[in-house]
Design a protein around this motif. Structure first.
Motif, PDB file in Angstrom:
ATOM      1  N   VAL A   6       0.853  -0.818  -0.070  1.00  0.00           N
ATOM      2  CA  VAL A   6      -0.130   0.070  -0.531  1.00  0.00           C
ATOM      3  C   VAL A   6       0.968   1.210   0.001  1.00  0.00           C
ATOM      4  O   VAL A   6       2.177   1.048   0.788  1.00  0.00           O
ATOM      5  CB  VAL A   6      -0.701   0.096   0.875  1.00  0.00           C
ATOM      6  CG1 VAL A   6      -0.046   0.550   2.751  1.00  0.00           C
ATOM      7  CG2 VAL A   6      -2.565   0.791   1.179  1.00  0.00           C
ATOM      8  N   THR A   7       0.338   2.254  -0.388  1.00  0.00           N
ATOM      9  CA  THR A   7       1.202   3.707  -0.657  1.00  0.00           C
ATOM     10  C   THR A   7       1.144   4.438   0.294  1.00  0.00           C
ATOM     11  O   THR A   7       0.000   4.238   0.872  1.00  0.00           O
ATOM     12  CB  THR A   7       0.564   4.704  -1.498  1.00  0.00           C
ATOM     13  OG1 THR A   7      -0.743   4.658  -1.574  1.00  0.00           O
ATOM     14  CG2 THR A   7       0.738   4.090  -2.717  1.00  0.00           C
ATOM     15  N   THR A   8       1.774   4.874   1.717  1.00  0.00           N
ATOM     16  CA  THR A   8       1.497   5.399   2.812  1.00  0.00           C
ATOM     17  C   THR A   8       2.315   7.134   3.486  1.00  0.00           C
ATOM     18  O   THR A   8       1.302   7.652   3.971  1.00  0.00           O
ATOM     19  CB  THR A   8       2.482   5.203   4.471  1.00  0.00           C
ATOM     20  OG1 THR A   8       3.600   4.691   3.061  1.00  0.00           O
ATOM     21  CG2 THR A   8       2.190   3.259   4.129  1.00  0.00           C
ATOM     22  N   ILE A   9       2.379   6.906   2.118  1.00  0.00           N
ATOM     23  CA  ILE A   9       3.026   9.024   1.480  1.00  0.00           C
ATOM     24  C   ILE A   9       2.843   8.621   0.570  1.00  0.00           C
ATOM     25  O   ILE A   9       3.444   8.601  -0.412  1.00  0.00           O
ATOM     26  CB  ILE A   9       4.381   9.243   2.622  1.00  0.00           C
ATOM     27  CG1 ILE A   9       4.487   8.831   3.684  1.00  0.00           C
ATOM     28  CG2 ILE A   9       4.256  10.647   2.138  1.00  0.00           C
ATOM     29  CD1 ILE A   9       5.437   9.446   4.251  1.00  0.00           C
ATOM     30  N   VAL A  10       2.149   9.753  -0.182  1.00  0.00           N
ATOM     31  CA  VAL A  10       2.272  10.577  -1.193  1.00  0.00           C
ATOM     32  C   VAL A  10       2.308  11.933  -1.833  1.00  0.00           C
ATOM     33  O   VAL A  10       1.205  12.365  -0.612  1.00  0.00           O
ATOM     34  CB  VAL A  10       1.045   9.956  -2.468  1.00  0.00           C
ATOM     35  CG1 VAL A  10       1.846  10.339  -3.327  1.00  0.00           C
ATOM     36  CG2 VAL A  10       1.301   8.265  -2.375  1.00  0.00           C
ATOM     37  N   LYS A  11       3.353  12.335  -2.230  1.00  0.00           N
ATOM     38  CA  LYS A  11       2.920  13.966  -1.567  1.00  0.00           C
ATOM     39  C   LYS A  11       3.941  14.351  -3.762  1.00  0.00           C
ATOM     40  O   LYS A  11       4.319  13.694  -4.266  1.00  0.00           O
ATOM     41  CB  LYS A  11       4.823  14.397  -1.306  1.00  0.00           C
ATOM     42  CG  LYS A  11       4.433  14.334   0.220  1.00  0.00           C
ATOM     43  CD  LYS A  11       2.954  15.093   1.016  1.00  0.00           C
ATOM     44  CE  LYS A  11       3.297  14.972   2.428  1.00  0.00           C
ATOM     45  NZ  LYS A  11       2.173  15.082   3.078  1.00  0.00           N
ATOM     46  N   ASN A  12       2.952  15.309  -3.984  1.00  0.00           N
ATOM     47  CA  ASN A  12       2.448  15.684  -5.400  1.00  0.00           C
ATOM     48  C   ASN A  12       2.407  14.480  -6.465  1.00  0.00           C
ATOM     49  O   ASN A  12       1.783  13.674  -6.360  1.00  0.00           O
ATOM     50  CB  ASN A  12       4.012  16.633  -5.672  1.00  0.00           C
ATOM     51  CG  ASN A  12       4.216  17.935  -3.471  1.00  0.00           C
ATOM     52  OD1 ASN A  12       3.103  18.508  -4.262  1.00  0.00           O
ATOM     53  ND2 ASN A  12       5.247  18.100  -3.572  1.00  0.00           N
ATOM     54  N   LYS A  13       3.061  15.283  -7.483  1.00  0.00           N
ATOM     55  CA  LYS A  13       2.858  14.232  -8.533  1.00  0.00           C
ATOM     56  C   LYS A  13       3.810  12.192  -8.483  1.00  0.00           C
ATOM     57  O   LYS A  13       5.191  12.453  -8.876  1.00  0.00           O
ATOM     58  CB  LYS A  13       3.052  14.958 -10.236  1.00  0.00           C
ATOM     59  CG  LYS A  13       2.805  13.658 -11.258  1.00  0.00           C
ATOM     60  CD  LYS A  13       3.203  14.645 -12.445  1.00  0.00           C
ATOM     61  CE  LYS A  13       3.051  13.661 -13.514  1.00  0.00           C
ATOM     62  NZ  LYS A  13       3.556  14.106 -14.606  1.00  0.00           N
ATOM     63  N   VAL A  14       2.769  11.309  -8.551  1.00  0.00           N
ATOM     64  CA  VAL A  14       3.355  10.676  -8.580  1.00  0.00           C
ATOM     65  C   VAL A  14       2.253   9.176  -9.454  1.00  0.00           C
ATOM     66  O   VAL A  14       0.829   9.212  -9.298  1.00  0.00           O
ATOM     67  CB  VAL A  14       3.652   9.658  -7.059  1.00  0.00           C
ATOM     68  CG1 VAL A  14       4.466   8.103  -6.985  1.00  0.00           C
ATOM     69  CG2 VAL A  14       4.617  10.381  -5.978  1.00  0.00           C
ATOM     70  N   LEU A  15       3.255   8.349  -9.974  1.00  0.00           N
ATOM     71  CA  LEU A  15       2.272   8.102 -11.083  1.00  0.00           C
ATOM     72  C   LEU A  15       2.577   6.397 -10.447  1.00  0.00           C
ATOM     73  O   LEU A  15       4.001   5.607 -10.432  1.00  0.00           O
ATOM     74  CB  LEU A  15       2.819   7.718 -12.850  1.00  0.00           C
ATOM     75  CG  LEU A  15       2.463   9.626 -12.720  1.00  0.00           C
ATOM     76  CD1 LEU A  15       2.371   9.876 -14.151  1.00  0.00           C
ATOM     77  CD2 LEU A  15       0.583   9.834 -12.444  1.00  0.00           C
ATOM     78  N   GLY A  16       1.879   5.029 -10.840  1.00  0.00           N
ATOM     79  CA  GLY A  16       1.738   3.964 -10.713  1.00  0.00           C
ATOM     80  C   GLY A  16       0.956   3.340 -12.029  1.00  0.00           C
ATOM     81  O   GLY A  16       0.531   3.957 -12.038  1.00  0.00           O
TER      82      GLY A  16
END
Length: 186
Positions: free
Chosen positions: A41-51
């Motif tokens: 799971v993603t626990t932190i995402v800041k600004n532009k992140v693509l998967g």
């Protein structure tokens, strides 16, 4: 009624995907989308992140989203994220980074598994979980392959090919490049 509509829509979507796969000669598309393996799971995402999970469209990552086996993760110029895997491994990814989860197998009953990542560029902090206590996490870069055994490392793979790997804590880190392996222990 809503449940029936959802089942009907799912069946229609499956038929459309199967038809497209038949037209384009690939049944792998159908099974990959249906049977995508959730591994963290993603626990932190800041600004532009693509998967981009296999056989799925690229998506903007947000905190709390599932991470899949063979997913490609890309951060923008100010983007960063942290992924938490089922075995407790945490990977923090800095700006302008590209990574693919090549292999992830974990048996929670025995605490054993296997993990391999490919990195083309960026800064990564890896805190090894249960898998790394028994088997090194493998990190493939354009210039070397690293093994992290029960530890914490920071890896900076520059776009120009320069690699910097710092072993901060744990059992050991190995770096193999040009058929030479160097082991670091604390």
């Amino acid at each position: 009624m809503t449940k029936y509509k959802n089942n009907y829509a799912t069946k229609i979507l499956s038929i459309v995907i199967a038809s497209l796969a038949t037209i384009f000669g690939s049944t792998q598309l159908v099974f990959a989308a249906k049977d995508a393996t959730k591994i963290g799971v993603t626990t932190i995402v800041k600004n532009k992140v693509l998967g981009e999970p296999p056989a799925m469209v690229q998506r903007k990552l947000k905190t709390g989203l599932e991470v899949y086996f063979n997913e490609k993760v890309e951060t923008g110029p100010v983007g960063r994220t942290q992924l938490l895997f089922k075995d407790g491994t945490a990977i923090t990814i800095g700006p302008n980074a590209n990574m693919t989860i090549d292999k992830y197998v974990f048996d929670p009953n025995t605490g054993t598994g296997d993990m391999a990542l490919s990195v083309t560029k960026g800064v990564f902090r890896i805190v090894g979980g249960r898998i790394s206590k028994r088997k090194p996490i493998k990190l493939k870069t354009p210039v070397a392959t690293l093994g992290v055994m029960g530890g914490i490392v920071v890896v900076d793979q520059a776009a120009n090919g320069k690699l910097n790997a710092d072993f901060l804590f744990g059992n050991k880190m190995t770096v193999t490049a040009n058929n030479v392996t160097v082991t670091t222990k604390i």
